[in-house]
Write an enzyme that holds these catalytic residues in place. Structure first.
Site, PDB file in Angstrom:
ATOM      1  N   HIS A 183      30.781  26.033  -2.530  1.00 16.97           N
ATOM      2  CA  HIS A 183      31.216  27.417  -2.356  1.00 16.97           C
ATOM      3  C   HIS A 183      30.414  28.024  -1.215  1.00 16.97           C
ATOM      4  O   HIS A 183      29.294  28.496  -1.396  1.00 16.97           O
ATOM      5  CB  HIS A 183      30.971  28.171  -3.668  1.00 16.97           C
ATOM      6  CG  HIS A 183      31.785  29.413  -3.835  1.00 16.97           C
ATOM      7  ND1 HIS A 183      33.115  29.372  -4.172  1.00 16.97           N
ATOM      8  CD2 HIS A 183      31.472  30.722  -3.702  1.00 16.97           C
ATOM      9  CE1 HIS A 183      33.590  30.602  -4.263  1.00 16.97           C
ATOM     10  NE2 HIS A 183      32.603  31.442  -3.971  1.00 16.97           N
TER      11      HIS A 183
ATOM     12  N   ASP B  38      40.073  29.005  -5.589  1.00 18.82           N
ATOM     13  CA  ASP B  38      39.629  30.266  -6.182  1.00 18.82           C
ATOM     14  C   ASP B  38      40.754  31.062  -6.870  1.00 18.82           C
ATOM     15  O   ASP B  38      41.617  31.632  -6.209  1.00 18.82           O
ATOM     16  CB  ASP B  38      39.012  31.162  -5.115  1.00 18.82           C
ATOM     17  CG  ASP B  38      37.857  30.502  -4.385  1.00 18.82           C
ATOM     18  OD1 ASP B  38      38.020  29.356  -3.954  1.00 18.82           O
ATOM     19  OD2 ASP B  38      36.804  31.137  -4.228  1.00 18.82           O
TER      20      ASP B  38
ATOM     21  N   ASN C 160      29.374  32.724  -5.800  1.00 14.07           N
ATOM     22  CA  ASN C 160      28.423  33.820  -5.597  1.00 14.07           C
ATOM     23  C   ASN C 160      28.696  35.030  -6.482  1.00 14.07           C
ATOM     24  O   ASN C 160      27.839  35.907  -6.631  1.00 14.07           O
ATOM     25  CB  ASN C 160      28.408  34.243  -4.122  1.00 14.07           C
ATOM     26  CG  ASN C 160      29.778  34.664  -3.623  1.00 14.07           C
ATOM     27  OD1 ASN C 160      30.750  33.929  -3.762  1.00 14.07           O
ATOM     28  ND2 ASN C 160      29.864  35.841  -3.034  1.00 14.07           N
ATOM     29  N   HIS C 161      29.888  35.118  -7.098  1.00 15.17           N
ATOM     30  CA  HIS C 161      30.201  36.216  -8.017  1.00 15.17           C
ATOM     31  C   HIS C 161      30.111  35.789  -9.480  1.00 15.17           C
ATOM     32  O   HIS C 161      30.687  36.440 -10.352  1.00 15.17           O
ATOM     33  CB  HIS C 161      31.603  36.758  -7.734  1.00 15.17           C
ATOM     34  CG  HIS C 161      31.720  37.446  -6.416  1.00 15.17           C
ATOM     35  ND1 HIS C 161      32.880  37.431  -5.660  1.00 15.17           N
ATOM     36  CD2 HIS C 161      30.826  38.172  -5.702  1.00 15.17           C
ATOM     37  CE1 HIS C 161      32.688  38.119  -4.546  1.00 15.17           C
ATOM     38  NE2 HIS C 161      31.445  38.569  -4.549  1.00 15.17           N
TER      39      HIS C 161
ATOM     40  N   HIS D 209      38.945  31.474   0.761  1.00 11.91           N
ATOM     41  CA  HIS D 209      40.273  31.852   0.259  1.00 11.91           C
ATOM     42  C   HIS D 209      41.421  31.487   1.191  1.00 11.91           C
ATOM     43  O   HIS D 209      42.568  31.858   0.939  1.00 11.91           O
ATOM     44  CB  HIS D 209      40.341  33.361  -0.047  1.00 11.91           C
ATOM     45  CG  HIS D 209      39.523  33.774  -1.217  1.00 11.91           C
ATOM     46  ND1 HIS D 209      39.697  34.986  -1.861  1.00 11.91           N
ATOM     47  CD2 HIS D 209      38.504  33.155  -1.862  1.00 11.91           C
ATOM     48  CE1 HIS D 209      38.830  35.097  -2.850  1.00 11.91           C
ATOM     49  NE2 HIS D 209      38.089  33.987  -2.867  1.00 11.91           N
TER      50      HIS D 209
ATOM     51  N   HIS E 237      35.654  29.456  -1.466  1.00 15.36           N
ATOM     52  CA  HIS E 237      35.028  30.740  -1.128  1.00 15.36           C
ATOM     53  C   HIS E 237      35.762  31.531  -0.059  1.00 15.36           C
ATOM     54  O   HIS E 237      35.874  32.750  -0.170  1.00 15.36           O
ATOM     55  CB  HIS E 237      33.566  30.570  -0.701  1.00 15.36           C
ATOM     56  CG  HIS E 237      32.885  31.864  -0.318  1.00 15.36           C
ATOM     57  ND1 HIS E 237      32.706  32.911  -1.206  1.00 15.36           N
ATOM     58  CD2 HIS E 237      32.356  32.284   0.861  1.00 15.36           C
ATOM     59  CE1 HIS E 237      32.075  33.908  -0.586  1.00 15.36           C
ATOM     60  NE2 HIS E 237      31.864  33.557   0.667  1.00 15.36           N
TER      61      HIS E 237
ATOM     62  N   GLU F 136      35.506  31.929 -10.171  1.00 17.08           N
ATOM     63  CA  GLU F 136      34.515  32.989  -9.991  1.00 17.08           C
ATOM     64  C   GLU F 136      35.128  34.360  -9.714  1.00 17.08           C
ATOM     65  O   GLU F 136      34.461  35.374  -9.835  1.00 17.08           O
ATOM     66  CB  GLU F 136      33.530  32.633  -8.866  1.00 17.08           C
ATOM     67  CG  GLU F 136      34.122  32.659  -7.487  1.00 17.08           C
ATOM     68  CD  GLU F 136      33.238  33.420  -6.496  1.00 17.08           C
ATOM     69  OE1 GLU F 136      32.107  33.769  -6.833  1.00 17.08           O
ATOM     70  OE2 GLU F 136      33.723  33.660  -5.387  1.00 17.08           O
ATOM     71  N   ASN F 137      36.423  34.383  -9.351  1.00 11.60           N
ATOM     72  CA  ASN F 137      37.112  35.663  -9.116  1.00 11.60           C
ATOM     73  C   ASN F 137      38.262  35.878 -10.095  1.00 11.60           C
ATOM     74  O   ASN F 137      39.143  36.694  -9.836  1.00 11.60           O
ATOM     75  CB  ASN F 137      37.674  35.705  -7.687  1.00 11.60           C
ATOM     76  CG  ASN F 137      36.594  35.690  -6.639  1.00 11.60           C
ATOM     77  OD1 ASN F 137      35.640  36.442  -6.709  1.00 11.60           O
ATOM     78  ND2 ASN F 137      36.740  34.813  -5.656  1.00 11.60           N
TER      79      ASN F 137
END
Length: 255
Positions: free
Chosen positions: A149, A8, A67-68, A176, A174, A39-40
């Site tokens: 994820h 991530d 999810n983001h 981290h 996810h 995603e982040n």
């Protein structure tokens, strides 16, 4: 073939780690193909077109999400043209994007699939086990890499055994935090519960300690701020046998 999967990417410092280290990593490990979870990547939540193009420019060949995915509404303006982006395959069907893509490297076909877990998530995701059963009915690529994820190690481990011999790798994202359980299941499928995070290393999973601790000690909602301290890069290198296409080694990377 050697594949690098980067965990991530979180905010500016995560992108800077890609810019500063990816070229050397590819050269050091003789990497053929690079996948990263993004995603982040835009200030800790979602992705923008500028960030998407920046990651590709710096050598990422496929970008998975989570999810983001839709945290930045700008994504809707360019998602149809983003042919390196892979969104969760088992998300609501009304949401845009492609959840499983095929890439070509030296006449080898690499499928990259993004999945969301259901345990402790938002509850709107389609069962990832059933979703993969349906997808695999039409898959015959040389390599199939799954970014799972998900929140819990148990769900990730369960999916890895469920897909053993049916995909090339199940790589968890996810949470981290890089786990130390990398292995090759039945000499057929590479696995790790979580690849880890590429971004701030001294915060709390990417966010500043102060913003997280405020909520945890007061119980009050508070905006989580991206930590601006020193950064790290986490990933795994997977080596595949050229004749059988099976994984023969998975190695954790942390800078």
């Amino acid at each position: 073939m050697k594949l690098l999967f980067i965990g991530d990417i979180f905010g500016r410092s995560g992108r800077e780690m890609i810019e500063d280290h990816l070229y050397a990593l590819k050269k050091q490990h003789q990497i053929d193909f690079v996948i990263a979870n993004g995603e982040n990547s835009a200030h800790g939540k979602g992705i923008t077109q500028r960030v998407y193009e920046e990651l590709i420019f710096n050598g990422v060949q496929a970008i998975t999400m989570g999810n983001h995915t839709y945290a930045k509404k700008e994504l809707l303006d360019f998602i149809d043209e983003a042919d390196r982006l892979i969104v969760p395959y088992n998300q609501l069907k009304t949401l845009p994007g492609v959840g499983s893509r095929i890439f070509t490297w030296q006449n080898k076909r690499i499928r990259v699939t993004n999945l969301l877990g259901v345990a402790f998530m938002n509850g709107y995701n389609y069962n990832p086990f059933i979703a993969m059963d349906e997808l695999l009915e039409e898959c015959d690529e040389d390599y199939h890499i799954v970014d799972f994820h998900a929140e819990t190690t148990s769900e990730k481990i369960a999916l890895s055994y469920y897909l053993s011999g049916r995909v090339s790798a199940v790589l968890g994202t996810h949470t981290h935090v890089q786990t130390a359980d990398e292995k090759i299941i039945d000499q057929k499928t590479a696995f790790i519960s979580d690849v880890g995070m590429t971004g701030p290393k001294e915060g709390i999973i990417g966010c500043s300690k102060e913003s997280i601790l405020y909520k945890m000690t007061t119980g009050l909602n508070h905006r989580f701020e991206v930590d601006e301290g020193p950064a790290q890069l986490c990933g795994v290198v997977i080596e595949f046998d050229e004749e059988t296409n099976l994984p023969i080694k998975i190695e954790r990377i942390m800078i």
